[in-house]
Design a protein around this motif. Structure first.
Motif, short mmCIF file in Angstrom:
data_model
loop_
_atom_site.label_atom_id
_atom_site.label_comp_id
_atom_site.label_asym_id
_atom_site.label_seq_id
_atom_site.Cartn_x
_atom_site.Cartn_y
_atom_site.Cartn_z
N MET A 14 0.83 -1.21 0.00
CA MET A 14 0.00 0.00 0.00
C MET A 14 0.87 1.26 0.00
O MET A 14 1.87 1.31 0.69
N SER A 15 0.44 2.24 -0.78
CA SER A 15 1.20 3.50 -0.86
C SER A 15 0.67 4.49 0.16
O SER A 15 -0.53 4.53 0.44
N ALA A 16 1.53 5.32 0.68
CA ALA A 16 1.12 6.38 1.62
C ALA A 16 0.72 7.65 0.87
O ALA A 16 0.29 8.63 1.49
N VAL A 17 0.84 7.62 -0.44
CA VAL A 17 0.58 8.84 -1.22
C VAL A 17 -0.91 9.05 -1.47
O VAL A 17 -1.62 8.12 -1.88
N TRP A 18 -1.37 10.26 -1.24
CA TRP A 18 -2.75 10.67 -1.57
C TRP A 18 -2.64 11.49 -2.85
O TRP A 18 -2.16 12.63 -2.83
N HIS A 19 -3.05 10.93 -3.98
CA HIS A 19 -2.86 11.58 -5.27
C HIS A 19 -3.92 12.65 -5.53
O HIS A 19 -5.04 12.55 -5.04
N PRO A 20 -3.57 13.66 -6.36
CA PRO A 20 -4.52 14.73 -6.66
C PRO A 20 -5.63 14.24 -7.61
O PRO A 20 -5.38 13.39 -8.46
N PHE A 21 -6.82 14.79 -7.43
CA PHE A 21 -7.96 14.48 -8.31
C PHE A 21 -8.09 12.97 -8.55
O PHE A 21 -8.33 12.54 -9.68
N THR A 22 -7.87 12.19 -7.51
CA THR A 22 -7.86 10.74 -7.66
C THR A 22 -8.79 10.10 -6.63
O THR A 22 -8.65 10.36 -5.43
N GLN A 23 -9.75 9.33 -7.10
CA GLN A 23 -10.61 8.58 -6.19
C GLN A 23 -9.94 7.23 -5.95
O GLN A 23 -10.06 6.30 -6.75
N HIS A 24 -9.25 7.13 -4.83
CA HIS A 24 -8.44 5.94 -4.57
C HIS A 24 -9.28 4.66 -4.46
O HIS A 24 -8.77 3.56 -4.66
N ALA A 25 -10.58 4.80 -4.15
CA ALA A 25 -11.45 3.62 -4.03
C ALA A 25 -11.78 3.04 -5.40
O ALA A 25 -12.23 1.89 -5.49
N LEU A 26 -11.59 3.81 -6.46
CA LEU A 26 -11.98 3.36 -7.79
C LEU A 26 -10.80 3.10 -8.72
O LEU A 26 -10.92 2.34 -9.68
N GLU A 27 -9.68 3.76 -8.44
CA GLU A 27 -8.61 3.69 -9.42
C GLU A 27 -7.55 2.65 -9.09
O GLU A 27 -7.17 2.49 -7.94
N PRO A 28 -7.08 1.95 -10.12
CA PRO A 28 -6.00 0.98 -9.92
C PRO A 28 -4.70 1.70 -9.58
O PRO A 28 -4.60 2.91 -9.79
#
Ligand code: PLP
Length: 411
Positions: free
Chosen positions: A1-15
């Motif tokens: 698991m990555s600790a990065v919170w990406h911009p404009f990114t829904q982490h629950a949906l994106e690979p």
């Protein structure tokens, strides 16, 4: 698991995203293979990734200097860049204020406008904006941008503005609405993205409308702020989008392509009148704004190298050639019944996917993006708008690969 919170990114949906290893020209090398950067890495890369002259300026300057405080000190990269920018900017802009992102350059512009009116002894504070605009993601810039799902949660913090309809055709409705507002005599500034509303869906309007808005500003003393953060540095086929209309704003914001995309930097250019309103022996009139990294010397040197490329290379011919290459390919997509509203402004080409229902709309963009990724093409549709905004070094074969990936899509 990555600790990065990406911009404009829904982490629950994106690979998990591909991991970048290197960049060069129009290409991003990743652990899943090379990608053609068809969106100039969110509109920042102009000449190409790791343009040698720009990287050399970074290396050379970094060997001598890092960040230095810019209040009470100055340095050659900032001085020379400011001089070069004023020489290339629309007429009448004479002062350069440094910051570090497009959003900040817009915040600075808004503060300059309100400061101008306050120090001129007739405080005006109303701001006019164009429907569908985007000026950044900070509280102030969201306030002057389109309201919607992207900022609904923060709405209670946003200040109110006067919104003009998006200019359709000859823009008569927009011009009439603005004339009425401006005539009330208390409008501080009009802020707009000249010619192309970027994040709002690559919506394009006529240069004549821009000229008309400038004329209304002149009649009623309203300051015109041109947010050229995306449109600047050749994207629209001219150095500045304002150049198409032959107008100069009172305040101009530039970032993104300013350093060719190599490193963050932003500037807000102001007219002498805006500067002079702050010029006083009264310290209360000081322009109280700074970012810690204001005028970072390495970033300024990168920008100066970028500007020197504009002076040394046949940039107009290069932009014209890319615009022609885009037009040829856009025509093929325009002929495909699955797409509509094909449009182009200089090097930017866009088309809308016809969508039947809203659920499909929400989904089509990310699925088209995934489809292109598998074909080695980095695209990032805005809703159902597919746009190609490439680095200027892209060649015909690479551009074919980009548009073919779009045409290959089977939903
Ligand atoms: C990207 C953009 C901004 C914001 O720039 P950042 O560097 O992301 O803060 C502002 N205005 C326009 C027109 C933009 O396209």
């Amino acid at each position: 698991m990555s600790a990065v919170w990406h911009p404009f990114t829904q982490h629950a949906l994106e690979p998990a995203p591909p991991r970048v290893r290197a960049t060069h020209g129009a290409v991003i090398d990743t652990d899943r293979g090379p990608l053609i950067d068809a969106i100039s890495s969110w509109w920042v890369i102009t000449h190409g990734h790791r343009t040698p002259e720009i990287m050399a300026a970074i290396t050379e300057t970094a060997a001598r200097m890092d960040q230095v405080i810019f209040a009470g000190l100055t340095h050659a990269p900032a001085e020379e860049l400011a001089e070069a920018l004023i020489a290339m900017a629309p007429a009448g802009l004479s002062r350069v204020f440094y910051s570090d992102s497009g959003s900040t350059s817009v915040e600075v512009a808004l503060k300059m406008a309100l400061g101008f009116w306050r120090h001129s002894g007739q405080p005006r504070h109303r701001i006019a904006v164009i429907e569908g605009s985007y000026h950044g993601d900070t509280i102030g810039t969201m306030s002057v941008g389109e309201r919607g799902v992207f900022n609904a949660a923060y709405d209670p913090l946003l200040f109110s503005v006067e919104t003009l309809p998006f200019p359709q055709g000859d823009g008569a409705a927009t011009l009439v609405a603005f004339e009425v507002l401006a005539a009330q005599g208390d409008m501080a500034a009009l802020i707009l993205e000249p010619l192309v509303l970027g994040a709002g869906g690559m919506r394009i309007y006529d240069p004549q409308v821009l000229a008309g808005l400038r004329a209304i500003c002149d009649r009623h003393g309203v300051l015109l702020i041109a947010d050229e953060v995306m449109t600047g540095w050749g994207r629209t086929g001219r150095l500045w989008a304002c150049d198409h209309a032959g107008i100069a704003p009172d305040i101009l914001c530039s970032s993104k392509g300013l350093t060719g995309g190599a490193i963050p930097l932003a500037v807000t250019l102001a007219s002498e009148a805006v500067f002079q309103a702050h010029y006083s022996t009264d310290r209360a009139r000081t322009f109280y704004h700074s970012s810690s990294y204001t005028a970072n010397p390495i970033a300024c040197a990168a920008a100066l190298a970028q500007v020197r490329l504009w002076q040394a290379l046949p940039m107009q011919a290069r932009l014209d050639a890319l615009a022609t290459m885009q037009a040829e390919r856009l025509a093929r997509v325009a002929a495909d019944p699955r797409f509509e509203n094909a449009r182009q402004c200089g090097t930017i080409a866009a088309v809308d996917l016809k969508v039947a229902d809203a659920g499909y709309l929400a989904d089509a963009g990310p699925r088209l993006r995934a489809h292109c990724l598998e074909r080695g093409v980095l695209l990032r549709p805005l809703g159902n708008t597919v746009y190609v905004l490439p680095p200027y070094c892209i060649d015909g074969d690479q551009l074919d690969q980009v548009w073919n990936a779009v045409l290959d899509w089977r939903g």
